[in-house]
Design an enzyme around this catalytic site. Structure first.
Site, PDB file in Angstrom:
ATOM      1  N   LYS A  13       0.857  -1.085   0.061  1.00 44.30           N
ATOM      2  CA  LYS A  13      -0.011   0.055  -0.127  1.00 44.30           C
ATOM      3  C   LYS A  13       1.028   1.264   0.184  1.00 44.30           C
ATOM      4  O   LYS A  13       1.982   1.302   0.502  1.00 44.30           O
ATOM      5  CB  LYS A  13      -0.859  -0.030   1.255  1.00 44.30           C
ATOM      6  CG  LYS A  13      -1.799   1.117   1.410  1.00 44.30           C
ATOM      7  CD  LYS A  13      -2.597   1.009   2.643  1.00 44.30           C
ATOM      8  CE  LYS A  13      -2.812   2.285   3.262  1.00 44.30           C
ATOM      9  NZ  LYS A  13      -3.303   3.518   2.328  1.00 44.30           N
ATOM     10  N   LYS A  18       7.379   0.781   1.193  1.00 42.29           N
ATOM     11  CA  LYS A  18       7.604  -0.262   0.167  1.00 42.29           C
ATOM     12  C   LYS A  18       8.782   0.245  -0.601  1.00 42.29           C
ATOM     13  O   LYS A  18       9.859  -0.319  -0.962  1.00 42.29           O
ATOM     14  CB  LYS A  18       6.289  -0.305  -0.652  1.00 42.29           C
ATOM     15  CG  LYS A  18       6.373  -0.820  -2.041  1.00 42.29           C
ATOM     16  CD  LYS A  18       5.098  -0.780  -2.692  1.00 42.29           C
ATOM     17  CE  LYS A  18       4.817   0.526  -3.293  1.00 42.29           C
ATOM     18  NZ  LYS A  18       4.281   1.644  -2.746  1.00 42.29           N
ATOM     19  N   ASP A 130      -1.922  -1.431  -4.778  1.00 37.65           N
ATOM     20  CA  ASP A 130      -3.225  -1.730  -4.734  1.00 37.65           C
ATOM     21  C   ASP A 130      -3.942  -2.577  -5.683  1.00 37.65           C
ATOM     22  O   ASP A 130      -5.201  -3.054  -6.118  1.00 37.65           O
ATOM     23  CB  ASP A 130      -4.384  -0.444  -4.406  1.00 37.65           C
ATOM     24  CG  ASP A 130      -4.092   0.177  -3.178  1.00 37.65           C
ATOM     25  OD1 ASP A 130      -3.205  -0.272  -2.454  1.00 37.65           O
ATOM     26  OD2 ASP A 130      -4.602   1.152  -2.794  1.00 37.65           O
TER      27      ASP A 130
END
Lengths: 282, 428
Positions: A13, A18, A130
């Site tokens: 997300k 990330k 996503d």
């Protein structure tokens, strides 16, 4: 026979850490001697910033916008320790199609046989997590990445995104698409954070490959425009990233996760909501 | 790519891919596109080349998923899956190619995995990413050849056939003379004891395409198309390519072409014999026209191969004077432009023509208007109106052609030289 290039996609997300994780893994892999490319697949195009002292680089789509034909050499930039950095980029916010942008950028690299020419060992795709449309699923289709790792915290929304990603992986798993390598648990400081992620992994028949605590070292490094591996190579946090990099380099067998459906996910989440409430009241 | 073109001289890549694939015997495309694309591209590319249609399937008999809003929002692969199942049930073909239109390309439908599912069940269903926005007809043709290389061509040929050549670079339907031209060049190569794979034409099919990996030579009759396919044949199967800058037409060009093929395959003597016999046949007719036919200044508008072929034949073999040549292909590599320009300017003795690269009708008409000495215009239907307004002698030899039925008429080799001259000196 040409060597096999290990292609890995890291999903998660937005804002979950990330790119931080991906960049640190890339940096660690390069210090372990691998030839690495990090391919940012997020229209924000800031995936590789900390590999390049905070510098933004021209994106594939920027170049595509300006020119009729794109020579990939114009969009590959060297970062920390010789890591090749690429940003797919995207259209201006509110216009065009970011998903198609990812497809175009990845296709361009495939057509021009870039990975083979650069003799890479590992390619890491850092993808917006996503999986909102076909374009963002591109890296997990057949012939692109083989292994997917998802970065998730114990926040429900991050877990929701991870669960969606698992659905995407299931969809493509029958047709030679990428399989799940595991979950990288991020910002795990409280004991219950670890428990939540472990429990989610158990419910989806997946595995957590490692736990990364929230650390001020990461923030300090990023403020200098560097990865933790570069800025604080001897720190505890750097050790963790190196450990993950080693695991990823050695990783061979990925698998099909078993995502929860809408109801199952809600039931699972509300069970945890009650538990957390109890913890707070204790 | 971002330019606005008035009256383009081509279709989108979906149209180009469809025109090529439907020119293969017993092949059916399955369109995964919006409802308009199927009719537009079949009518736009395949049927505007020579006023006829692909012979196996065409127009409304093509299966199409007719993607609507629902499929865009929710993804269209389930619908595609159902359409393939239905197509397999009622249509008989040696291969089905799923062609994606812009809609499927933008939303990123994974057609590859649907095709894989059917391949695993033993059905010859293959996915082709041919979204219209990828380019124009030429790109579509290259996409089709790549799809054949990926899916049909035998990946591990048992042994090399030293007498087999692949004849590539001729775009079905887009070149109005494509079928007659392939027949004429095949006829000549057969006289050299060669077996010829043309992929597209009525007696060719999946079997010939499969065997193309065991060929001794690829002959590419185009100054710029199929660079990557040539490279792939070379790297995967060790097949070298002989690129000829146009469709050979007339004695000079065809003799040079056959000599080059002979040199590439060690058949020099054979080539000499064929050339001598063919020239004898051709010149016997040409002699009878001496003193009757008069000289022309001419201009040509069309795809790169056609304009080179017409210009070189009329200037080198017939002493006509070229004025202006307009290349309508979207040639984007500078070295390709150079090769095309060379072929058009390095003539035997004629003064070279002025050369332009544009596919825009407004620019084409304005350019042609500057050459007021031109008497003969060889071009496409798009230029017919201009020719009429100037009282020019005119005939169609390039895409689009919506006025002239062409079955097996040829503008290639020795026989093509005769038919072309018949065209020039008819209805004067």
């Amino acid at each position: 026979m040409a060597k096999k290039i290990k292609q890995i996609a890291i999903y998660g997300k937005g804002g979950i850490g990330k790119s931080t994780t991906a960049s640190n893994i890339s940096a660690a892999l390069s210090t372990l001697g691998y030839k690495v490319m990090q391919f940012g697949c997020d229209p924000k195009s800031d995936s590789t910033n900390t590999l390049r002292r905070g510098d933004y680089i021209p994106t594939v789509l920027d170049t595509m916008r300006e020119k009729q034909t794109v020579d990939v050499e114009e969009v590959i930039f060297k970062g920390f320790n010789g890591i090749y950095c690429v940003e797919a980029g995207g259209p201006a916010p509110g216009v065009g199609c970011a998903g198609r942008g990812i497809i175009s950028a990845v296709e361009l690299f495939r057509q021009q046989h870039v990975f083979e020419t650069l003799d890479l060992d590992i390619v890491i795709y850092d993808v917006l997590g996503d999986v909102v449309c076909g374009g963002f699923a591109m890296p997990i289709r057949e012939g692109i990445a083989e292994h997917v790792f998802t970065v998730s915290s114990a926040d429900f929304m991050a877990i929701y995104a991870a669960n969606n990603l698992f659905k995407g992986i299931c969809k493509y798993s029958n047709s030679g698409g990428a399989l799940l390598g595991g979950i990288i648990a991020n910002s795990v400081n409280k004991p219950y954070s670890k428990e939540i992620i472990d429990d989610f992994a158990e419910h989806t028949k997946t595995r957590v490959i490692d736990y990364v605590p929230r650390s001020v070292t990461v923030t300090q490094s990023e403020l200098q425009g560097k990865t933790t591996i570069e800025a604080a190579p001897d720190s505890e946090q750097a050790k963790i990233y190196r450990r993950i990099a080693e695991k990823i380099a050695a990783h061979e067998n990925s698998y099909v996760p078993q995502p929860l459906d809408g109801n199952e996910l809600r039931t699972w989440a509300s069970k945890w909501a009650e538990k957390l409430l109890e913890l707070q009241n204790d | 790519m971002s330019e606005i073109l008035e009256n383009p001289h081509g279709n989108c890549s979906l149209g180009g891919a469809n025109a090529a694939l439907t020119a293969i015997k017993r092949v059916i495309p399955i369109y995964h596109s919006g409802p308009g694309c199927c009719l537009q591209t079949t009518a736009g590319e395949a049927s505007q080349g020579s006023v006829r249609l692909p012979y196996y399937v065409q127009y409304t008999s093509l299966p199409c998923t007719n993607m609507l809003e629902r499929d865009v929002v929710l993804g269209g692969v389930d619908k595609l899956d159902r359409h393939i199942a239905a197509a397999l049930e009622i249509l008989d073909a040696d291969a089905f190619f799923i062609l994606t239109g812009c809609t499927a390309g933008i939303i990123g439908d994974d057609v590859q995995s649907v095709a894989k599912k059917y391949q695993n069940l033993g059905a010859p269903v293959y996915a082709v990413n041919s979204a219209g926005f990828l380019g124009e007809s030429c790109r579509g043709y290259e996409i089709a050849i790549k799809a054949l290389l990926d899916n049909i061509v035998e990946p591990k040929p048992q042994k090399k056939n030293t007498k087999l050549v692949n004849l590539l670079g001729v775009m079905p339907y887009h070149d109005p003379y494509w079928e007659g031209n392939l027949e004429e060049i095949t006829r000549l190569l057969k006289l050299m004891n060669l077996k010829v794979n043309t992929f597209f034409s009525h007696d060719q099919g999946i079997k010939e395409i499969k065997s193309s990996s065991s060929a001794a030579l690829n002959i590419i009759l185009s100054p710029w198309l199929l660079k990557s396919a040539a490279q792939e044949y070379e790297e995967r199967f060790g097949i070298p390519s002989l690129r000829w800058h146009c469709m050979p037409l007339g004695a000079t060009e065809t003799a040079a072409f056959l000599t080059a093929v002979g040199a590439a395959l060690g058949l020099e003597d054979k080539a000499k014999k064929v050339i001598a016999a063919e020239e004898k046949y051709l010149y016997r007719y040409l002699e009878t026209g001496i003193g009757v036919q008069n000289w022309r200044r001419f201009s040509v508008v069309g795809d790169a191969s056609t304009v080179i072929s017409m210009t070189r034949f009329l200037a080198n073999d017939y002493s006509f004077t070229p004025d202006c040549v307009i290349v309508t292909d979207c040639v984007f590599r500078p070295d390709d432009k150079e090769r095309i320009t060379d072929a058009l300017t390095k003539l035997e003795y004629s003064r070279p023509p002025e050369i332009f690269f544009t596919g825009d009708q407004w620019e084409i008409n304005n350019t042609l208007a500057r050459f007021d000495q031109t008497m003969l215009l060889i071009a496409s239907t798009n230029e017919h109106e201009f020719a009429m307004s100037r009282g020019l002698q005119f005939f169609v030899a390039a895409y689009p052609n919506s006025e002239r039925l062409i079955y097996n008429r040829t503008a290639a080799g020795y026989r093509g030289a005769l038919t072309l001259l018949e065209d020039i000196y008819s209805n004067l």
